[in-house]
Design a protein around this motif. Sequence first.
Motif, short mmCIF file in Angstrom:
data_model
loop_
_atom_site.label_atom_id
_atom_site.label_comp_id
_atom_site.label_asym_id
_atom_site.label_seq_id
_atom_site.Cartn_x
_atom_site.Cartn_y
_atom_site.Cartn_z
N UNK A 1 -43.16 12.54 -2.57
CA UNK A 1 -41.98 12.29 -3.39
C UNK A 1 -40.98 11.41 -2.65
N UNK A 2 -40.82 11.66 -1.36
CA UNK A 2 -39.92 10.80 -0.58
C UNK A 2 -40.44 9.36 -0.54
N UNK A 3 -41.76 9.20 -0.40
CA UNK A 3 -42.33 7.85 -0.39
C UNK A 3 -42.10 7.13 -1.71
N UNK A 4 -42.24 7.85 -2.82
CA UNK A 4 -42.01 7.23 -4.13
C UNK A 4 -40.57 6.76 -4.25
N UNK A 5 -39.63 7.60 -3.82
CA UNK A 5 -38.22 7.23 -3.91
C UNK A 5 -37.90 6.04 -3.00
N UNK A 6 -38.45 6.04 -1.79
CA UNK A 6 -38.22 4.93 -0.86
C UNK A 6 -38.81 3.63 -1.43
N UNK A 7 -40.01 3.72 -2.00
CA UNK A 7 -40.65 2.53 -2.57
C UNK A 7 -39.83 1.96 -3.72
N UNK A 8 -39.38 2.82 -4.63
CA UNK A 8 -38.60 2.36 -5.78
C UNK A 8 -37.27 1.75 -5.34
N UNK B 1 -31.32 11.31 -2.59
CA UNK B 1 -30.38 10.20 -2.45
C UNK B 1 -30.66 9.39 -1.19
N UNK B 2 -30.94 10.06 -0.09
CA UNK B 2 -31.21 9.36 1.17
C UNK B 2 -32.54 8.61 1.13
N UNK B 3 -33.47 9.08 0.30
CA UNK B 3 -34.76 8.38 0.17
C UNK B 3 -34.60 7.14 -0.70
N UNK C 1 -32.08 12.06 -9.60
CA UNK C 1 -32.12 13.36 -10.27
C UNK C 1 -33.55 13.88 -10.40
N UNK C 2 -34.47 13.00 -10.79
CA UNK C 2 -35.86 13.42 -10.97
C UNK C 2 -36.49 13.82 -9.64
N UNK C 3 -36.33 12.98 -8.63
CA UNK C 3 -36.90 13.30 -7.31
C UNK C 3 -36.28 14.57 -6.76
N UNK C 4 -34.94 14.70 -6.89
CA UNK C 4 -34.28 15.91 -6.41
C UNK C 4 -34.78 17.16 -7.10
N UNK C 5 -34.96 17.09 -8.43
CA UNK C 5 -35.45 18.25 -9.17
C UNK C 5 -36.87 18.63 -8.76
N UNK D 1 -27.28 1.33 -12.49
CA UNK D 1 -26.66 2.64 -12.63
C UNK D 1 -27.64 3.67 -13.15
N UNK D 2 -28.39 3.29 -14.19
CA UNK D 2 -29.32 4.24 -14.81
C UNK D 2 -30.47 4.62 -13.90
N UNK D 3 -31.08 3.63 -13.24
CA UNK D 3 -32.21 3.93 -12.37
C UNK D 3 -31.79 4.74 -11.15
N UNK D 4 -30.65 4.41 -10.58
CA UNK D 4 -30.17 5.18 -9.43
C UNK D 4 -29.97 6.64 -9.79
#
Length: 463
Positions: free
Chosen positions: A213-220, A186-188, A157-161, A149-152
Amino acid sequence: MGRARDRFGDLARRSPARFAILLFTTLILLFTALFMLPLSAADGRVTPVADSLFSAVSVICVTGLATVDMATHWSLFGHVVIFVGVQIGAIGVLTVASILGLVVSGRLGLRSRLMAAGDSNPLRAHAGPVPEGQAVRLGEVGGLLATVAGSTLSIELIIGALLIPRMLGAGVPAGDAVLDSFYYAAMAFTNTGFTPNAAGLTPFAGDDVFLGLLMVAVFLGSIGFPVIYAVIRNPRQPRRWSLHVKLTLTTTAILLVAGTVLFLLLENDNPRTFGEKPLGSTIFQSLFLSTMTRSGGFSTFDISHLHDSSLLVADMLMFIGGGSASTAGGLKVTTLAVLFLAAVAEARGRRSMEAFGRRIPSDVLRLSVSVALWGATIVAVATIVILQITKASLSHVLFEVISAFATCGLSVGLTADLPDSAKYVLAVTMWMGRVGTVTLAVALANSQKRQLFTRPEERPIVG
């Protein structure tokens, strides 16, 4: 209602995997009904059943394939439905149920722990003794749920900001920039790949910060929540990480680098992709494509412009997918790692598989082989059926089927033009790809019966 509730509770206790499949299918039917509402469509009309069902499966299975323009076809209500659906599908229905139970009751019972543990590891998805030498122990399930829950929430939020200034710099109005940024985030992170604008990533194809930033979100999202949980607990002590965490991170890094190098070599002479760009940009675009074939689903150009050799490399990367208990699909990187370690052990004449000073039991190899055969069979059957229906080229049909099975979402443009019969086949392929490993775990668990005799041994010729 009370009797039905008791039956559902009994099913959840006896077989979390069957409960997950039932709940997953119920959610798909519910979201199909929501997408068919005139309120969900931008033009106020009823979306056909085939398109609504396909969209629901793609959303709940966090695939990213679409038979309609996801940016323009749906209304604001429809986009909210999509946003909620991908969050549920990415986290996992059993994990969501456990989190809700924890929030409502303030505690986590044994049933909820077993359900969440089964959602994070197919080897646990059956009744009976639970081996504690797994990626996440039962006593750690509460911490894992908090991490999920926390990481999602925090990552999105961080990537979106961070995406908002890039959107504003591209000339997007302030209101749309805020909404689109969090939608992209969210989609990433969920590895879905839907875009809120009709042009997709084309306006940001040259923005390395946006794409990074999208790559970081997808990787995580693709490495898996158990890995995130372990790294957060011991960020400076890699020696304390479990074998699952080490295998996931190592194999993921190897595949990312290998994919980048292969795309760089194969597309270097292709002017329709990134072959005529400067070397630095070509390397970055190759890395971006390698990351997105792991299940991300975003693309900065028309995928159909890739050489057939590059499409085949993408097929292999998509088929492998991301980490277990992650938002990504595919066979999972640990499955590939176990199969490779088994081959190495056999070549060296060793009786057991070993990695990072640990021995891997034979039942993990059995499950890995079964998952690989299961996935290959699904892809082969779906490819043959869709080839017969559409008469399209093998390379394009195979790419689309693997993208559906691995819940990747990259497309050569074939899905949007499929007849309804082929849409249903591809929808079933997405469903099987997302819940297939759980189904397989149930089948293996049911076959694990006590046998009081041993048949005579005989060795067939193999190889």
